[in-house]
Design a protein around this motif. Structure first.
Motif: not given
Length: 317
Positions: A187, A189-190, A196, A198, A229, A235
């Motif tokens: 991920v 920029y969670p 964001r 994935e 994280s 996230n």
């Protein structure tokens, strides 16, 4: 109406001639596709030996992500289900070879010939049943199974995807692990709503130190630390090192039951024998009931013949 295109119509219908040209002419889409493709290529972690690799672009569309592969000196094969998208790719004279096909029915490529695979915003389409004959689990199984066979041993596959919910993410990840892949979800920029992203990073072959899942990028473009994280369960980077293997059934020896089974049965028999013996003492000392009544009381357990003989010997004595 939902803004997610996969919820509006099947891909071969949604991306008609008008939508395909609109998609390809958007400067914003071109920029996003370039960034996502560069990141996917980075996560592939190809060896820098100067030899061009043969890569597979699944859901290539009009060839926007394929251009990034060509710019990095690689050969590529593009697969897409939309004829309109492929027509635009031909008009743009992309350098890759193009195939029209449904990835949910399998890829149909030779075994162990692909050095890596990428996919930008395509895999989540398999989670929808666009036809009565479609089963998302079976389509994911056919896709990941055929992909595993066509990849070279140790090769990676990177899928940028937008799962609708956590259940969809788990469905995709579980299907990949059952096909034999190792890896997990990265991920980037969670903690950002807009940035964001994935990426499902899979490795063909058993897990090892070299197949560990890379870390996602943070807000400053650097890799996220474990503390950053792990604040939110959804996230954080999901890492599954191996597929879920079914438990093996224990083998039974050809000679028959094992020693543990015999001892267990002997213990059960001993308990039942003591049970009937205690009942026999009670009946013999406190009552002079006929023999048939005593036999009826002993019928609670399975050792009636043994206790009938005991009562008969007592009568004789």
């Amino acid at each position: 109406m939902s803004s997610r295109p996969e919820l509006q119509a099947p891909p071969e219908i949604f991306y008609d001639d008008t939508e395909a040209r609109k998609y390809t002419s958007s400067s914003r889409i071109i920029e996003i596709q370039s960034i996502l493709s560069e990141r996917a290529l980075e996560l592939l972690a190809l060896t820098d030996d100067g030899v061009p690799k043969l890569l597979l672009d699944i859901g290539c569309g009009s060839g926007l992500s394929g251009e990034t592969l060509s710019e990095n000196g690689h050969h590529w094969i593009g697969l897409d289900i939309s004829q309109s998208m492929l027509n635009v790719a031909v008009e743009r004279e992309v350098e890759g070879d193009l195939l029209l096909g449904d990835m949910g029915q399998g890829l149909g490529l030779r075994h162990h010939v692909i050095d890596g695979a990428i996919s930008i915003s395509a895999v989540q389409w398999l989670c929808n049943a666009d036809k009565s004959s479609h089963n998302p689990r079976l389509r994911l199984k056919a896709f990941f199974g055929s992909l595993y066979r066509c990849l070279a041993t140790g090769a990676r596959a990177v899928f940028q995807l937008y799962p609708e919910n956590i259940h969809q993410r788990e469905l995709i990840l579980t299907s990949a692990m059952r096909a034999g892949f190792s890896g997990g979800v990265v991920v980037d920029y969670p903690h950002s709503t807009k940035s964001r992203k994935e990426y499902l990073v899979l490795t063909c072959g058993p897990p090892s130190i070299s197949t560990s899942v890379p870390k996602g990028k943070g807000e400053d473009g650097e890799s996220c630390s474990d503390d950053d994280s792990s604040e939110d369960e959804e996230n954080q980077t999901v890492c599954i090192s191996d597929r879920h293997r079914p438990r093996k059934r224990q083998k039974i020896s050809k000679r028959g039951k094992g020693r543990e089974w015999v001892l267990k049965e002997e213990g059960t028999y001993e308990k039942q024998r003591k049970c009937c013996a205690s009942r026999h003492k009670i009946h013999s000392s406190e009552t002079k009931a006929p023999l048939l009544i005593i036999i009826w009381h002993c019928s609670w357990c399975s050792h009636i013949p043994f206790y009938i003989s005991c009562l008969w010997r007592m009568a004789c004595c």
